[in-house]
Design an enzyme around this catalytic site. Structure first.
Site, short mmCIF file in Angstrom:
data_model
loop_
_atom_site.label_atom_id
_atom_site.label_comp_id
_atom_site.label_asym_id
_atom_site.label_seq_id
_atom_site.Cartn_x
_atom_site.Cartn_y
_atom_site.Cartn_z
N SER A 36 0.84 -1.19 0.00
CA SER A 36 0.00 0.00 0.00
C SER A 36 0.88 1.25 0.00
CB SER A 36 -0.90 0.01 1.24
OG SER A 36 -1.55 1.25 1.41
N TYR B 159 -2.27 -0.45 10.65
CA TYR B 159 -2.29 -0.77 9.23
C TYR B 159 -1.00 -0.33 8.54
CZ TYR B 159 -3.91 -0.74 4.36
OH TYR B 159 -4.04 -0.95 3.02
#
Length: 703
Positions: A579, A592
């Site tokens: 990501s 995250y």
């Protein structure tokens, strides 16, 4: 043993069909049962009267299965159409057996109505016989009789003189002439058996032809069964070995198949091209590999040319003493067996080659027999490997019945070679289109039922690859797997339930890939979640959940993929879907972001250790893939909207406007980036790299 009945003719369905479609119906019906004929084997024809598009007059036209077709799945465009008067006129051009191949060159001159479907070498077999409808099938039961030492006498006994018998002759113009002469000399026949090959049968109508063909096959089946029962015949000399338990079998195969796959793609294979494996542990196969007569019968090779064209003249037997080894010992044992097979095959080529023979082809085996387990077949793609297995099952059925009743006789070696290296067959091979770049490759995609996972799978499937979809969501996995199988074929897609946080589940997923395809070339680690919370509200549970799925899960999946690629010895590609958050932190997403950063570092570690083995590892960093992404269906969407102080419905526009390019990012964009890293022909010299697919984010620049 009661035989399953053959498909029956449906009068109601047939009543609505015109003559060409009746031929198609008959063909598809015959091809729907592998006991009647193999995939791509056999052919059917009908002589129909149609209007000549030039003269407007009624002419007789031969409709016959065209070159390369399959009677079970063909459509109307699979038939060649030829003027019968022109086909009959070819007889005056025939110069004898040594020149018969030149007759194939005349067939295009006989084409009716500019039909582009090429006529097959079997066309003269149909045009020469005087019947309106002709079938040429390869039924196991009839080939068993045709492959017996006393085939002619037994054919007469089984069919009580209603079926003729001719010795083996290669299909072509000469065989067509001999069939016609034999039929004329023996009026009243229902068919002719060709030694070692198959059955010719006929009828005045499509229905009578079909029923005649099926009745003759059923007679052969019934006679063989009666012989087994009345004479108490022992199949294959009885059992010599007992099968392994399912758990023992699967454990042995999970180790064996990646090594076997890797070795078969090197050391003599054409260009070292990747191959795929197909496993068959059906009762017929297991009975054969566990039998007393496995070795002597396997050594004789197959009798029917259609069989050995798909399977090579004989298989390779891998004994239990080899396939139960591990590590280097297993590799060395298989390497020695394969080297021996290649040497034997090359010697066969040298013994039998003619001045005009094509060059030696891939000398590796197609059929691998494993006592106590079953059979593995190897080919350039999954469908070809599966079909090769089906053909060898036909050959097993033939050997079982022929050897029990009489003595099984394979086709003479020189005859087998002349078929395998026939110049017309070589020309057919040379006409085949160049394979797509992913043919022979297998990708395992975690999170495969999600939006990004599906898009990646579709991209690989579109270029001919095979995909194992791994996902924890069983319902979504079944649905997506069914959709992709329908679109790309059942041979290309497999699904496996996988929890990436469970070591046992991950190992089982890769074992499944090994049993289904032989191993994995491409791993796309994509399974994921997303969460958001202010730092002081980030619980240990939330932290551990992110680490478990996004860090530990990527480690477990990457490690098992690495192990399987190393066992294959042919390199590989690992693609980690990380990501933008792995490069630059986002507000209120500590757990995250930290886990995504771990993925990037994991990929670099894999790249470092994988380089000496040709295993590449790279990262794709998406950002804000909202459409089709499952992570946005939960609280993540609500949390990100709250963190950015916007309405949830405005998220896509928010992220689009935030990007430098002012463009939305879709699952297909991530798929293209993943494909680039997965594809050897695009990124063979790329490892340890990061590709951002975020429409431009200055803070996430990698340099």
């Amino acid at each position: 043993m009661t035989q399953k009945p053959f498909p029956r003719w449906d009068d109601a369905r047939a009543a609505a069909l015109d003559a060409p479609n009746l031929l198609l119906y008959r063909s598809n019906l015959l091809g729907s049962d592998l006991r009647i004929t193999n995939y791509g084997g056999g052919n059917t024809s009908a002589k129909l009267h149609q209007t000549d598009p030039l003269s407007g007059e009624q002419v007789e036209v031969l409709w016959v299965k065209g070159s390369g077709g399959d009677v079970g799945s063909m459509k109307l465009d699979g038939f060649s159409t030829l003027y019968m008067d022109k086909l009959r006129a070819l007889k005056k051009l025939y110069r004898g057996l040594e020149h018969e191949d030149e007759m194939v060159g005349y067939l295009p001159h006989c084409t009716f109505n500019l039909n582009a479907r090429a006529a097959s070498i079997d066309t003269p077999l149909h045009s020469s016989l005087p019947y309106a409808h002709v079938d040429h099938m390869h039924p196991d039961a009839v080939i068993a009789i045709a492959a017996m030492e006393n085939s002619e006498a037994i054919t007469k006994q089984v069919f009580e003189g209603t079926v003729g018998w001719m010795p083996w002759l290669r299909p072509g113009y000469e065989l067509g002439q001999q069939l016609a002469a034999y039929n004329e000399a023996h009026p009243g026949l229902r068919g002719i058996v060709l030694g070692g090959h198959g059955l010719f049968s006929w009828g005045d109508t499509a229905k009578s032809c079909y029923e005649n063909t099926v009745d003759l096959i059923e007679r052969a089946q019934a006679w063989l069964e009666q012989q087994r029962v009345s004479r108490k015949l022992q199949v294959f000399g009885g059992a010599k070995l007992q099968s392994l338990s399912d758990a023992e079998r699967d454990a042995a195969l999970a180790k064996l198949m990646p090594v076997l796959r890797g070795l078969s793609a090197s050391d003599g294979a054409e260009g070292g091209a990747a191959k795929l494996l197909h496993l068959d542990t059906s009762p017929a196969v297991v009975e054969f590999v566990n039998s007393q007569q496995l070795e002597p019968l396997a050594a004789l090779g197959t009798s029917c040319p259609d069989h050995f064209l798909r399977t090579k003249i004989r298989p390779l037997i891998v004994p239990e003493s080899v396939y139960t080894l591990s590590g280097a010992a297993l590799r060395d044992g298989l390497k020695q067996l394969l080297a021996g097979y290649r040497a034997d095959y090359s010697a066969y080529y040298e013994r039998c080659k003619r001045p005009t023979s094509p060059p030696l082809r891939d000398p590796n085996p197609v059929v691998i027999l494993l006592p106590r387990i079953g059979m593995v077949t190897i080919a350039k793609d999954k469908a070809t490997a599966r079909i090769a297995g089906e053909f060898y099952v036909n050959a097993i059925n033939v050997m079982r019945d022929a050897d029990a009743v009489d003595r099984y006789v394979g086709l003479p070696e020189q005859e087998a070679f002349d078929i395998e290296y026939w110049l017309l067959e070589e020309a057919k091979l040379q006409r085949m289109p160049k394979p797509k770049p992913m043919v022979g490759k297998v990708a395992l995609v975690t999170g495969g039922a999600g939006g990004i996972g599906q898009a990646i799978a579709k991209r690989i499937l579109a270029d001919g690859g095979c995909v194992v979809l791994a996902d924890i969501d069983a319902e979504a996995l079944a649905s997506v797997g069914a959709e992709l199988s329908k679109a790309h074929g059942k041979d290309h897609v497999r699904g496996v339930a996988c929890d990436v946080t469970s070591e046992a589940s991950v190992i089982a997923a890769f074992d499944k890939a090994a049993l289904e395809f032989g191993g994995v070339d491409i791993l796309v680690s994509n399974a994921g979640i997303a969460s958001a919370a202010p730092l002081e509200d980030t619980t240990l549970e939330l932290w551990n959940r992110n680490q478990s799925i996004l860090a530990t899960g990527y480690f477990l999946v990457g490690r098992e993929g690495f192990r399987q690629m190393k066992a294959q010895g042919t390199g590989g590609s690992i693609v980690m879907i990380a990501s933008k958050n792995g490069m630059v932190a986002s507000n209120q997403a500590t757990a995250y972001c930290a886990a995504k950063a771990a993925e990037i570092q994991l990929s670099r570690s894999f790249a470092l250790e994988g380089a000496p083995l040709g295993i590449r590892s790279n990262v794709v960093n998406p950002d804000a893939v909202i459409r089709g992404s499952k992570i946005w269906t939960g609280k993540w969407s609500e949390e990100r909207a709250a963190a950015n102080k916007i309405d949830e419905g405005d998220l896509e526009a928010f992220y689009r406007e935030r990007s430098m390019l002012k463009r939305s990012v879709f699952p297909e964009d991530i798929a293209e980036a993943s494909y680039f890293f997965a594809a050897e022909h695009l990124s063979a010299k790329s490892t340890g790299n990061i590709l951002n697919v975020d429409a431009g984010n200055l803070a996430a620049f990698t340099r």
